[in-house]
Design a protein around this motif. Structure first.
Motif, PDB file in Angstrom:
ATOM      1  N   GLU A   1      11.177   4.132  -8.014  1.00 60.37           N
ATOM      2  CA  GLU A   1      12.335   3.432  -7.459  1.00 60.37           C
ATOM      3  C   GLU A   1      12.470   3.721  -5.967  1.00 60.37           C
ATOM      4  OE1 GLU A   1      17.231   3.303  -7.884  1.00 60.37           O
ATOM      5  OE2 GLU A   1      16.032   4.389  -9.363  1.00 60.37           O
ATOM      6  N   MET A   2      12.272   4.995  -5.588  1.00 59.47           N
ATOM      7  CA  MET A   2      12.307   5.353  -4.167  1.00 59.47           C
ATOM      8  C   MET A   2      11.230   4.593  -3.403  1.00 59.47           C
ATOM      9  SD  MET A   2      12.942   9.486  -4.176  1.00 59.47           S
ATOM     10  CE  MET A   2      12.958   9.565  -2.383  1.00 59.47           C
ATOM     11  N   ALA A   3      10.037   4.513  -3.983  1.00 63.18           N
ATOM     12  CA  ALA A   3       8.937   3.812  -3.322  1.00 63.18           C
ATOM     13  C   ALA A   3       9.288   2.342  -3.111  1.00 63.18           C
ATOM     14  CB  ALA A   3       7.660   3.940  -4.147  1.00 63.18           C
ATOM     15  N   GLY A   4       9.920   1.728  -4.104  1.00 66.55           N
ATOM     16  CA  GLY A   4      10.329   0.332  -3.962  1.00 66.55           C
ATOM     17  C   GLY A   4      11.311   0.148  -2.817  1.00 66.55           C
ATOM     18  N   ASN A   5      12.270   1.061  -2.699  1.00 69.07           N
ATOM     19  CA  ASN A   5      13.235   0.978  -1.604  1.00 69.07           C
ATOM     20  C   ASN A   5      12.576   1.194  -0.242  1.00 69.07           C
ATOM     21  OD1 ASN A   5      15.541   0.373  -3.098  1.00 69.07           O
ATOM     22  ND2 ASN A   5      16.006   2.524  -3.513  1.00 69.07           N
ATOM     23  N   VAL A   6      11.606   2.098  -0.196  1.00 66.27           N
ATOM     24  CA  VAL A   6      10.898   2.344   1.065  1.00 66.27           C
ATOM     25  C   VAL A   6      10.128   1.094   1.492  1.00 66.27           C
ATOM     26  CG1 VAL A   6       8.968   3.639   2.092  1.00 66.27           C
ATOM     27  CG2 VAL A   6      10.766   4.852   0.849  1.00 66.27           C
TER      28      VAL A   6
ATOM     29  N   LYS B   1       3.436  -8.855   7.254  1.00 68.45           N
ATOM     30  CA  LYS B   1       4.162  -9.027   5.989  1.00 68.45           C
ATOM     31  C   LYS B   1       3.188  -9.262   4.835  1.00 68.45           C
ATOM     32  CE  LYS B   1       8.221  -9.861   5.558  1.00 68.45           C
ATOM     33  NZ  LYS B   1       9.394  -9.071   5.123  1.00 68.45           N
ATOM     34  N   ARG B   2       2.123  -9.980   5.110  1.00 65.38           N
ATOM     35  CA  ARG B   2       1.105 -10.201   4.071  1.00 65.38           C
ATOM     36  C   ARG B   2       0.468  -8.875   3.677  1.00 65.38           C
ATOM     37  NH1 ARG B   2      -4.603 -11.558   4.559  1.00 65.38           N
ATOM     38  NH2 ARG B   2      -5.329 -12.247   2.512  1.00 65.38           N
ATOM     39  N   LYS B   3       0.217  -8.041   4.665  1.00 67.06           N
ATOM     40  CA  LYS B   3      -0.374  -6.739   4.354  1.00 67.06           C
ATOM     41  C   LYS B   3       0.581  -5.892   3.529  1.00 67.06           C
ATOM     42  CE  LYS B   3      -2.704  -2.758   6.303  1.00 67.06           C
ATOM     43  NZ  LYS B   3      -3.358  -2.134   7.466  1.00 67.06           N
ATOM     44  N   LEU B   4       1.845  -5.874   3.924  1.00 71.13           N
ATOM     45  CA  LEU B   4       2.819  -5.085   3.173  1.00 71.13           C
ATOM     46  C   LEU B   4       2.936  -5.574   1.737  1.00 71.13           C
ATOM     47  CD1 LEU B   4       4.905  -2.772   3.452  1.00 71.13           C
ATOM     48  CD2 LEU B   4       6.619  -4.528   3.938  1.00 71.13           C
ATOM     49  N   ALA B   5       2.849  -6.879   1.523  1.00 78.37           N
ATOM     50  CA  ALA B   5       2.942  -7.440   0.168  1.00 78.37           C
ATOM     51  C   ALA B   5       1.777  -6.994  -0.711  1.00 78.37           C
ATOM     52  CB  ALA B   5       2.995  -8.962   0.241  1.00 78.37           C
ATOM     53  N   ASN B   6       0.654  -6.623  -0.078  1.00 79.91           N
ATOM     54  CA  ASN B   6      -0.531  -6.172  -0.829  1.00 79.91           C
ATOM     55  C   ASN B   6      -0.515  -4.673  -1.130  1.00 79.91           C
ATOM     56  OD1 ASN B   6      -1.642  -8.670  -1.021  1.00 79.91           O
ATOM     57  ND2 ASN B   6      -3.424  -8.269   0.255  1.00 79.91           N
ATOM     58  N   PHE B   7       0.510  -3.961  -0.640  1.00 79.30           N
ATOM     59  CA  PHE B   7       0.583  -2.519  -0.864  1.00 79.30           C
ATOM     60  C   PHE B   7       0.774  -2.216  -2.347  1.00 79.30           C
ATOM     61  CE2 PHE B   7       1.403   0.375   2.891  1.00 79.30           C
ATOM     62  CZ  PHE B   7       0.727  -0.429   3.785  1.00 79.30           C
ATOM     63  N   ARG B   8       0.104  -1.159  -2.788  1.00 82.78           N
ATOM     64  CA  ARG B   8       0.338  -0.614  -4.125  1.00 82.78           C
ATOM     65  C   ARG B   8       0.706   0.860  -3.969  1.00 82.78           C
ATOM     66  NH1 ARG B   8      -4.272  -0.018  -6.839  1.00 82.78           N
ATOM     67  NH2 ARG B   8      -5.459  -0.205  -4.909  1.00 82.78           N
TER      68      ARG B   8
ATOM     69  N   GLY C   1       8.210  11.104   3.395  1.00 84.21           N
ATOM     70  CA  GLY C   1       6.785  11.211   3.072  1.00 84.21           C
ATOM     71  C   GLY C   1       6.215   9.881   2.618  1.00 84.21           C
ATOM     72  N   LEU C   2       6.957   9.183   1.766  1.00 84.24           N
ATOM     73  CA  LEU C   2       6.520   7.850   1.336  1.00 84.24           C
ATOM     74  C   LEU C   2       6.452   6.901   2.528  1.00 84.24           C
ATOM     75  CD1 LEU C   2       8.543   7.519  -1.981  1.00 84.24           C
ATOM     76  CD2 LEU C   2       6.084   7.113  -1.770  1.00 84.24           C
ATOM     77  N   GLY C   3       7.500   6.941   3.362  1.00 85.33           N
ATOM     78  CA  GLY C   3       7.494   6.099   4.554  1.00 85.33           C
ATOM     79  C   GLY C   3       6.345   6.433   5.480  1.00 85.33           C
ATOM     80  N   HIS C   4       6.011   7.721   5.560  1.00 81.69           N
ATOM     81  CA  HIS C   4       4.862   8.182   6.357  1.00 81.69           C
ATOM     82  C   HIS C   4       3.585   7.483   5.879  1.00 81.69           C
ATOM     83  CE1 HIS C   4       2.392  11.533   8.270  1.00 81.69           C
ATOM     84  NE2 HIS C   4       1.549  11.080   7.349  1.00 81.69           N
TER      85      HIS C   4
END
Length: 708
Positions: A412-417, A440-447, A543-546
């Motif tokens: 859930e934290m990762a989703g918010n980040v 934005k396309r790159k961010l959408a491909n993040f896992r 850390g996740l944001g990092h």
């Protein structure tokens, strides 16, 4: 990465002086032990591990103004009260969590050793591997015998072709430039099998520089008296190792080895050049190797390395590999034979009798990192078993220590980040619309992969023999090497994990566009499912944001949404990004943790950018987590204060001088306390702690770096 340091035991005593003033202190900022106190939480809620609501109030020094020394304010009393254990060269939050994880892994491994698991099962291999390492009587009985066959083979080298074959047989897969940030190998070269930078659907074999027994070329070539002393100590160490292995003239051999390693160091490129991905994207055809890097018998080298059928190679440091290749022909064969013999002994020493292990630690631990005492044998055994059978151990670890609710909360934290970073992209006023679309396309491909891999590694091909500690270690290294060789020619596994679940760290893989968050990092001070959310977002959220920001830092910004090394920026956008990155690098280069030794802001630029973006993104992600509810004040601290103190206290650390010097010279992460000074660039920090002009850490708004 959140933390790149491996299990390096090191550290020293605390200083009260401001970090910005360039303190000569050996120890900078520290960590704290969990405390208990009256809680403001309902009785039905379990107590958080750290403090009463997620951070250590007693470890703060509130006599110091945050604007003068924020690290001292956040952790100063912890610094005063904390001693670095004798078996470590540094101590910090990650090290303390590692200790807890190691104790848990020890229980898993010892249970496996006691249980009558079936022959060939993972549990049996785990138990037999650890038991063999802990069987000191058997290891003492064997003495130097485990090395006899290898040393005899090296002694039989009588031609340049033999030498090239022996060098090829020695290489391993022990570096990872992009994912793990590991650049050092004691082998003459290292093989890294990873995605082709130009086509991330394919694997490419990369060859990287190696061959040094000390941490970096600077240790061989630097004029600092500390390095001169270490060079003399290292030469004596080489002689001691060869003497233990019963070499006839160890001092003469040591002189030859030292001279050869100095020549290798001169051929090496700097760490700053190594971390430049564009420079690393050099491809040579197999047929071009003899002309581009003459000297080495490449056919003999590649054949014993299992690489002769490969048509092309990534050559990460072309000038270094060419220089090393020339040395194989220009330097005397006896020097190379002594060199290979020493490195064979040095690598094997932890698995040999006490005399070898103690001599190995005397140099690598005590001399290089100022660590007074070797870690307990069980700790070394746990680390080694966990390395050799990482995912087999990890499978047992997550079954026992990763509650589903903790994983869900981290997800859930990762989703918010991710949402917060996307919103920050939307608000950027310096990025052009066309570049923003690609971002934005790159961010959408993040896992974001939390806890453990979907598919576990198969260890059926690894032979573990009870009572053969050295052989088990050797076979484990070859097993991992051949596992990597087997990737070549196959489709890329996009779900591969580069860390085990029991690793206390996190990473971003640029060719995968994935963030990995192992199970073991979901522990205080990074994360406590029962602690205040503001503190969790300041620590784990940052850390996740990092890691997410790594997708857009000075390396990540070079990779497109599919993981290919491809420019997707307009020239004006890239110019702005580089100007801000340079500004941040200059800010870090002004810090001098030791007299005359400044942080190299260019070397640490990738991690500094990630810290900056991670902190700002986590701040926004925390606001998202509130879903419109007011942020509570708890025990006199506002949510904003708790967030920033959670960030700073999660970065507590103390160093012995040798360890601090080693990190500054060889690491792409700055010393941990300086990472906490990222707050100087966050406008909200000035408001939250009433930081005013004239205070030591104050930066005028125009001097604050803002990228994402």
């Amino acid at each position: 990465m959140i933390n790149m340091s491996g299990p390096r035991p090191d550290i020293a005593r605390p200083s009260r002086r401001s970090l910005v003033a360039g303190s000569a202190a050996l120890l900078v900022a520290g960590c704290t032990t969990p405390r208990t106190a009256a809680s403001a939480w309902p009785a039905s809620r379990p107590q958080p591990e750290i403090g009463t609501f997620g951070f250590d109030v007693d470890g703060m020094d509130r006599s110091v103004a945050p604007g003068d020394d924020f690290v001292r304010y956040a952790v100063g009393k912890w610094i005063d009260a904390t001693e670095i254990p004798a078996d470590r060269s540094s101590l910090g939050s990650v090290a303390i969590i590692k200790e807890k994880a190691a104790a848990r892994v020890r229980g898993i491994i010892e249970d496996a050793a006691k249980a009558p698991a079936p022959e060939g099962s993972d549990a049996r291999k785990i138990g037999d591997y650890f038991t063999s390492f802990m069987d000191e009587a058997r290891i003492e009985q064997l003495g130097v015998d485990p090395l006899k066959a290898d040393l005899a083979s090296l002694a039989a080298i009588n031609s340049h072709r033999d030498l090239s074959a022996a060098l090829g047989a020695s290489i391993r897969c022990d570096v990872d430039v992009l994912n793990l940030g590991v650049f050092y190998t004691p082998h003459i070269m290292s093989l890294w099998v990873a995605e082709d930078l130009d086509d991330a659907t394919l694997y490419r074999p990369y060859l990287l520089q190696g061959g040094l027994g000390m941490p970096d070329r600077e240790y061989y070539l630097g004029a600092n008296p500390r390095y001169a002393d270490l060079r003399a100590t290292y030469e004596a160490h080489i002689a001691n190792m060869l003497r233990l292995a019963r070499f006839a003239e160890p001092e003469a051999s040591a002189r030859r080895v030292m001279a050869l390693e100095i020549a290798i160091a001169r051929a090496h490129v700097s760490l700053t050049d190594t971390i430049d991905v564009a420079k690393g994207n050099t491809v040579w055809r197999r047929a071009d190797l003899p002309s581009k890097a003459p000297g080495l018998d490449w056919t003999a080298f590649l054949t014993t390395a299992g690489l002769d059928a490969q048509p092309r190679f990534g050559v990460w440091q072309p000038t270094a590999l060419a220089g090393i290749s020339r040395l194989t022909a220009s330097e005397p064969l006896p020097a190379w034979k002594d060199y290979l013999a020493f490195h064979t002994i040095e690598a094997a020493a932890p698995y040999l009798s006490k005399a070898f292990a103690d001599e190995h630690f005397a140099f690598n631990g005590r001399a290089v990192s100022d660590t007074p005492q070797q870690p307990a044998r069980w700790k070394r055994g746990v680390d080694d078993t966990s390395s050799a059978l990482g995912e087999a151990v990890g499978k047992l670890y997550v079954a026992k220590f990763l509650p589903p609710q903790a994983k869900a909360q981290a997800q859930e934290m990762a989703g918010n980040v991710l949402r917060a970073f996307g919103a920050r992209l939307d608000r950027l006023d310096w990025m052009s619309p066309e570049t923003k679309v690609q971002a934005k396309r790159k961010l959408a491909n993040f896992r974001v992969m939390v806890g453990y891999p979907d598919k576990w590694r198969d260890y059926a091909g690894l032979q573990v023999v009870r009572g053969d500690a050295h052989g088990n270690w050797r076979r484990a290294g070859l097993f991992d090497y051949h596992r990597n060789l087997a990737k070549l020619g196959r489709p890329v596994d996009r779900g591969e994990w580069f860390m085990t679940p029991q690793t206390v760290n996190a990473l971003f893989a640029p060719c995968q566009n994935s963030v990995t968050l192992p199970a073991a990092i979901l522990a205080a001070t990074f994360f406590d499912p029962n602690a205040d959310a503001a503190v969790n977002y300041g620590a784990l959220g940052a850390g996740l944001g990092h890691e997410v920001t790594h997708g857009f830092d000075d390396n990540g910004a070079l990779f497109d949404a599919d993981g290919n090394l491809k420019n997707w920026w307009t020239p004006a956008d890239m110019d702005h990004f580089r100007a801000q990155s340079k500004k941040l690098a200059d800010q870090y280069s002004a810090y001098a943790p030791l007299p005359g030794l400044h942080i190299n802001g260019e070397q640490t630029s990738t991690e500094n950018i990630a810290d900056l973006g991670g902190l700002a993104t986590a701040w926004d992600a925390y606001q998202l987590s509130l879903t419109g509810r007011p942020a509570p004040t708890i025990e006199g601290f506002t949510a904003q204060q708790r967030f920033l103190l959670g960030f700073a206290q999660n970065l507590r650390a103390k160093y012995r001088e040798g360890a601090l010097r080693r990190q500054i010279v060889t690491d792409i992460l700055p010393p941990t306390p300086y990472r906490a000074l990222t707050v100087r660039n966050l406008d909200a920090w000035y408001v939250t702690f009433a930081v005013k002009p004239g205070q030591k850490l104050y930066l005028a708004p125009a001097d604050r770096v803002w990228i994402w």
